[in-house]
Scaffold this motif. Structure first.
Motif, PDB file in Angstrom:
ATOM      1  N   PRO A  44      33.270   9.231  49.199  1.00 56.37           N
ATOM      2  CA  PRO A  44      34.664   9.669  49.376  1.00 56.37           C
ATOM      3  C   PRO A  44      35.473   8.837  50.373  1.00 56.37           C
ATOM      4  N   GLN A  45      34.815   8.181  51.321  1.00 55.01           N
ATOM      5  CA  GLN A  45      35.537   7.357  52.289  1.00 55.01           C
ATOM      6  C   GLN A  45      36.321   6.230  51.607  1.00 55.01           C
ATOM      7  N   ALA A  46      35.914   5.862  50.392  1.00 61.70           N
ATOM      8  CA  ALA A  46      36.618   4.800  49.664  1.00 61.70           C
ATOM      9  C   ALA A  46      38.057   5.178  49.351  1.00 61.70           C
ATOM     10  N   PHE A  47      38.354   6.485  49.358  1.00 62.34           N
ATOM     11  CA  PHE A  47      39.717   6.952  49.102  1.00 62.34           C
ATOM     12  C   PHE A  47      40.458   7.296  50.390  1.00 62.34           C
ATOM     13  N   HIS A  48      39.793   7.088  51.505  1.00 61.81           N
ATOM     14  CA  HIS A  48      40.375   7.499  52.779  1.00 61.81           C
ATOM     15  C   HIS A  48      40.199   6.400  53.822  1.00 61.81           C
ATOM     16  N   GLY A  49      40.554   5.176  53.447  1.00 57.91           N
ATOM     17  CA  GLY A  49      40.565   4.083  54.408  1.00 57.91           C
ATOM     18  C   GLY A  49      39.580   2.965  54.129  1.00 57.91           C
ATOM     19  N   ALA A  50      38.385   3.298  53.643  1.00 61.45           N
ATOM     20  CA  ALA A  50      37.367   2.271  53.386  1.00 61.45           C
ATOM     21  C   ALA A  50      37.498   1.755  51.955  1.00 61.45           C
ATOM     22  N   TYR A  51      38.667   1.177  51.648  1.00 65.37           N
ATOM     23  CA  TYR A  51      38.996   0.824  50.260  1.00 65.37           C
ATOM     24  C   TYR A  51      38.116  -0.288  49.697  1.00 65.37           C
ATOM     25  N   TRP A  52      37.538  -1.118  50.570  1.00 64.90           N
ATOM     26  CA  TRP A  52      36.673  -2.199  50.100  1.00 64.90           C
ATOM     27  C   TRP A  52      35.449  -1.679  49.358  1.00 64.90           C
ATOM     28  N   LYS A  53      35.080  -0.426  49.602  1.00 67.40           N
ATOM     29  CA  LYS A  53      33.883   0.136  48.967  1.00 67.40           C
ATOM     30  C   LYS A  53      34.028   0.237  47.457  1.00 67.40           C
ATOM     31  N   HIS A  54      35.267   0.284  46.969  1.00 69.42           N
ATOM     32  CA  HIS A  54      35.477   0.301  45.523  1.00 69.42           C
ATOM     33  C   HIS A  54      34.862  -0.939  44.880  1.00 69.42           C
ATOM     34  N   VAL A  93      36.559  -6.623  32.193  1.00 72.83           N
ATOM     35  CA  VAL A  93      35.813  -5.450  31.716  1.00 72.83           C
ATOM     36  C   VAL A  93      34.739  -5.058  32.729  1.00 72.83           C
ATOM     37  N   TYR A  94      34.044  -6.047  33.263  1.00 65.62           N
ATOM     38  CA  TYR A  94      32.972  -5.800  34.238  1.00 65.62           C
ATOM     39  C   TYR A  94      33.510  -5.100  35.477  1.00 65.62           C
ATOM     40  N   ILE A  95      34.573  -5.643  36.056  1.00 70.06           N
ATOM     41  CA  ILE A  95      35.119  -5.109  37.305  1.00 70.06           C
ATOM     42  C   ILE A  95      35.802  -3.761  37.087  1.00 70.06           C
ATOM     43  N   ILE A  96      36.670  -3.670  36.072  1.00 72.09           N
ATOM     44  CA  ILE A  96      37.401  -2.425  35.832  1.00 72.09           C
ATOM     45  C   ILE A  96      36.445  -1.289  35.500  1.00 72.09           C
ATOM     46  N   SER A  97      35.448  -1.552  34.671  1.00 72.05           N
ATOM     47  CA  SER A  97      34.468  -0.512  34.326  1.00 72.05           C
ATOM     48  C   SER A  97      33.734  -0.036  35.573  1.00 72.05           C
ATOM     49  N   GLY A  98      33.317  -0.980  36.402  1.00 68.17           N
ATOM     50  CA  GLY A  98      32.602  -0.610  37.624  1.00 68.17           C
ATOM     51  C   GLY A  98      33.460   0.222  38.554  1.00 68.17           C
ATOM     52  N   ALA A 101      34.337   3.753  36.790  1.00 69.28           N
ATOM     53  CA  ALA A 101      33.169   4.604  36.528  1.00 69.28           C
ATOM     54  C   ALA A 101      32.621   5.208  37.811  1.00 69.28           C
ATOM     55  N   GLN A 102      32.709   4.488  38.923  1.00 63.34           N
ATOM     56  CA  GLN A 102      32.305   5.057  40.205  1.00 63.34           C
ATOM     57  C   GLN A 102      33.175   6.258  40.547  1.00 63.34           C
ATOM     58  N   THR A 103      34.489   6.121  40.305  1.00 64.73           N
ATOM     59  CA  THR A 103      35.418   7.218  40.559  1.00 64.73           C
ATOM     60  C   THR A 103      35.114   8.390  39.635  1.00 64.73           C
ATOM     61  N   TYR A 104      34.814   8.101  38.380  1.00 65.61           N
ATOM     62  CA  TYR A 104      34.423   9.134  37.403  1.00 65.61           C
ATOM     63  C   TYR A 104      33.213   9.911  37.917  1.00 65.61           C
TER      64      TYR A 104
END
Length: 231
Positions: A44-54, A93-98, A101-104
């Motif tokens: 969840p930190q990826a949505f709250h400041g740690a955006y690089w984790k995406h 496709v590789y990057i967008i899917s990854g 799908a993590q968010t999913y």
């Protein structure tokens, strides 16, 4: 690699290099699960400041069987994607899917708490989403659409090609479904995970990646007119 599979070679190199670095850190006494969760795994930190984790999470592997299996997947489906989609579409496709799908995966786990308050979504100590499998299943979904749309056997008629790809594809797909209880759970639990202790394919980033890959594949086929070439 033959046929200049540059993107596949680079992706394999990055994933394996990150695996090696993480294991060097582990050998030097760092608790690797906590390190991944804190700095590079998707949570969840990826949505709250740690955006690089995406981005970083889709290149992270800790255990040997994980990097080995996903390397086989990248080798099989990556080379096919690079051959039929071209380098630019393959990377997208590789990057967008990854990423999606993590968010999913996390959205199914956390629900709306994911966006409201990071503290409301506790994945547990040391737990985070990571690995290339979300991206690989995106490639599988896009390739499936491509093969149906073009009525094309992606492996071709070459015996050599068949002997190379069929074992890799079989090992990867069966291995994925074994991680969801294949041969242990009933089919419904393998696909969705209705049981209390099951974690089905479609409620995981694997299923999310596949769905996103199918959508991207449909988009590619819609936009890809014969006069354009991405090779």
């Amino acid at each position: 690699m033959r046929n200049n599979y540059l993107v596949t070679s680079v992706l394999l190199s990055i994933n394996i290099s990150v695996y090696i670095v993480l294991n060097i850190l582990a050998w030097n006494g760092i608790e690797i699960d906590s390190f991944v969760k804190a700095y590079i795994g998707f949570d969840p930190q990826a949505f709250h400041g740690a955006y690089w984790k995406h981005v970083t999470a889709i290149f992270v592997h800790v255990e040997f069987h994980h990097i080995f299996g996903n390397s086989l997947g990248i080798l099989a489906f990556g080379t096919l994607s690079e051959r039929y989609f071209g380098k630019r579409i393959y990377i997208l496709v590789y990057i967008i899917s990854g990423l999606l799908a993590q968010t999913y995966d996390l959205a199914l786990f956390c629900g709306v708490d994911l966006l409201i308050d990071v503290n409301n979504c506790d994945m547990g100590a040391g737990n985070s989403v990571f690995g290339a499998s979300t991206s690989i299943w995106g490639l599988i979904g896009a390739l499936l659409v491509y093969s149906i749309a073009h009525k094309k056997d992606l492996l071709g008629s070459s015996i050599r090609s068949t002997l190379l790809y069929v074992p890799l594809i079989a090992i990867y797909i069966v291995g994925t479904f074994m991680s969801h209880g294949l041969f242990k759970e009933n089919l419904l639990d393998v696909l969705w995970g209705f049981g209390p202790h099951s974690y089905g394919f479609m409620e995981h980033g694997h299923g999310g990646g596949f769905i996103i890959g199918v959508i991207l594949g449909l988009l590619i086929m819609t936009l890809r007119l014969n006069k354009y070439s991405y090779r």
